[in-house]
Design a protein around this motif. Structure first.
Motif, PDB file in Angstrom:
ATOM      1  N   PHE A  63       1.584   6.801  -6.814  1.00 12.36           N
ATOM      2  CA  PHE A  63       0.507   7.703  -7.219  1.00 12.36           C
ATOM      3  C   PHE A  63       0.877   9.159  -6.942  1.00 12.36           C
ATOM      4  O   PHE A  63       0.571  10.066  -7.738  1.00 12.36           O
ATOM      5  CB  PHE A  63      -0.778   7.338  -6.489  1.00 12.36           C
ATOM      6  N   ALA A  64       1.560   9.395  -5.805  1.00  9.41           N
ATOM      7  CA  ALA A  64       1.981  10.765  -5.499  1.00  9.41           C
ATOM      8  C   ALA A  64       2.991  11.268  -6.531  1.00  9.41           C
ATOM      9  O   ALA A  64       2.937  12.432  -6.963  1.00  9.41           O
ATOM     10  CB  ALA A  64       2.578  10.812  -4.091  1.00  9.41           C
ATOM     11  N   GLN A  84       0.818  -1.206   0.000  1.00 12.59           N
ATOM     12  CA  GLN A  84       0.000   0.000   0.000  1.00 12.59           C
ATOM     13  C   GLN A  84       0.857   1.264   0.000  1.00 12.59           C
ATOM     14  O   GLN A  84       0.560   2.232  -0.703  1.00 12.59           O
ATOM     15  CB  GLN A  84      -0.931  -0.012   1.216  1.00 12.59           C
ATOM     16  N   SER A  85       1.936   1.249   0.787  1.00 12.62           N
ATOM     17  CA  SER A  85       2.796   2.430   0.838  1.00 12.62           C
ATOM     18  C   SER A  85       3.492   2.656  -0.508  1.00 12.62           C
ATOM     19  O   SER A  85       3.641   3.803  -0.950  1.00 12.62           O
ATOM     20  CB  SER A  85       3.836   2.269   1.945  1.00 12.62           C
ATOM     21  N   LYS A 123       2.317   1.797  -3.480  1.00 11.23           N
ATOM     22  CA  LYS A 123       1.308   2.317  -4.401  1.00 11.23           C
ATOM     23  C   LYS A 123       1.017   3.787  -4.134  1.00 11.23           C
ATOM     24  O   LYS A 123       0.837   4.576  -5.071  1.00 11.23           O
ATOM     25  CB  LYS A 123       0.028   1.494  -4.283  1.00 11.23           C
ATOM     26  N   GLN A 124       0.976   4.161  -2.866  1.00 10.30           N
ATOM     27  CA  GLN A 124       0.725   5.558  -2.539  1.00 10.30           C
ATOM     28  C   GLN A 124       1.868   6.455  -3.006  1.00 10.30           C
ATOM     29  O   GLN A 124       1.637   7.559  -3.529  1.00 10.30           O
ATOM     30  CB  GLN A 124       0.525   5.697  -1.023  1.00 10.30           C
ATOM     31  N   ARG A 125       3.111   5.977  -2.846  1.00 13.12           N
ATOM     32  CA  ARG A 125       4.249   6.778  -3.320  1.00 13.12           C
ATOM     33  C   ARG A 125       4.227   6.907  -4.839  1.00 13.12           C
ATOM     34  O   ARG A 125       4.514   7.984  -5.384  1.00 13.12           O
ATOM     35  CB  ARG A 125       5.554   6.131  -2.853  1.00 13.12           C
TER      36      ARG A 125
END
Length: 217
Positions: A121-122, A114-115, A117-119
């Motif tokens: 996307f950011a 999850q982390s 994927k979040q990085r």
């Protein structure tokens, strides 16, 4: 006549014996503090009546014989032994602990995914603000085949090519997005206006040219 008299005498003796037996049981039960429970038709002790249990005194042989069977039927399921000698409650507890350990073991991997994927996307959102020339320089260095197909429409960059999974992932990280209606990859280059009116063909309004056709100065 004699048989009739003898039969009546025996019947009278039987009745007397039953009365005496009843009186003896009544006296014996009352001596132990019991009383006759009409609803259950048996002699019960005061402790049994007050506690609400279905246990009857020994003055009622029929209920006393069924006492053990009823107690076994009313025993809680957690007391029953399993085939391997452990209780059912212990088996359930063991399964819950096993599931908890498996979830805890998988939690770090899920958290890392999850982390990441979040990085990603950011980074995708941040790269959508890059200027046109910087995006073109990246395409020329990293994806030369896609650079040859890059079309500049206003400030946007359009790419129309047969999709490759590796190239598509790189383009998405760079800030491109797939336009399903126009079937092209597009990069806004900081000029994203989602609420503005979009013409049917932006090329006629903003003009277009291919980046590879422009000779560097």
């Amino acid at each position: 006549m004699a048989r009739f008299v003898l039969r009546e005498r025996r019947r009278g003796l039987t009745v007397c014996r039953l009365l005496l037996r009843h009186l003896f049981q009544t006296a014996h039960s009352r001596a132990r503090g019991a009383f006759y429970f009409r609803r259950r038709k048996a002699w019960v002790t005061p402790a049994t009546r007050l506690s609400g249990n279905a246990q009857l005194s020994l003055s009622c042989p029929m209920h006393a014989a069924n006492k053990t069977n009823s107690a076994q039927k009313m025993s809680p399921p957690g007391v029953k032994q399993a085939a391997d000698g452990e209780t059912r409650a212990a088996n359930i507890k063991k399964k819950l602990m096993k599931n908890k350990l498996s979830v805890e073991a998988a939690a770090p991997a899920n958290a890392d995914q999850q982390s990441s994927k979040q990085r990603a996307f950011a980074k995708h959102c941040a790269n959508r603000e890059l200027p046109t020339q910087k995006v073109l320089d990246f395409l020329r260095a990293q994806l030369p085949q896609q650079y040859e197909l890059a079309e500049i429409v206003g400030r946007w960059i359009w790419l129309e090519f047969d999709g490759q999974h590796a190239a598509a992932n790189i383009l998405w990280r760079l800030g491109f997005h797939w336009n399903q209606r126009r079937s092209v990859w597009q990069h806004p280059c900081g000029a994203c206006a989602p609420f503005a009116s979009h013409p049917a063909d932006p090329r006629t309004k903003y003009g277009s040219y291919f980046a590879a056709d422009v000779k560097p100065a």
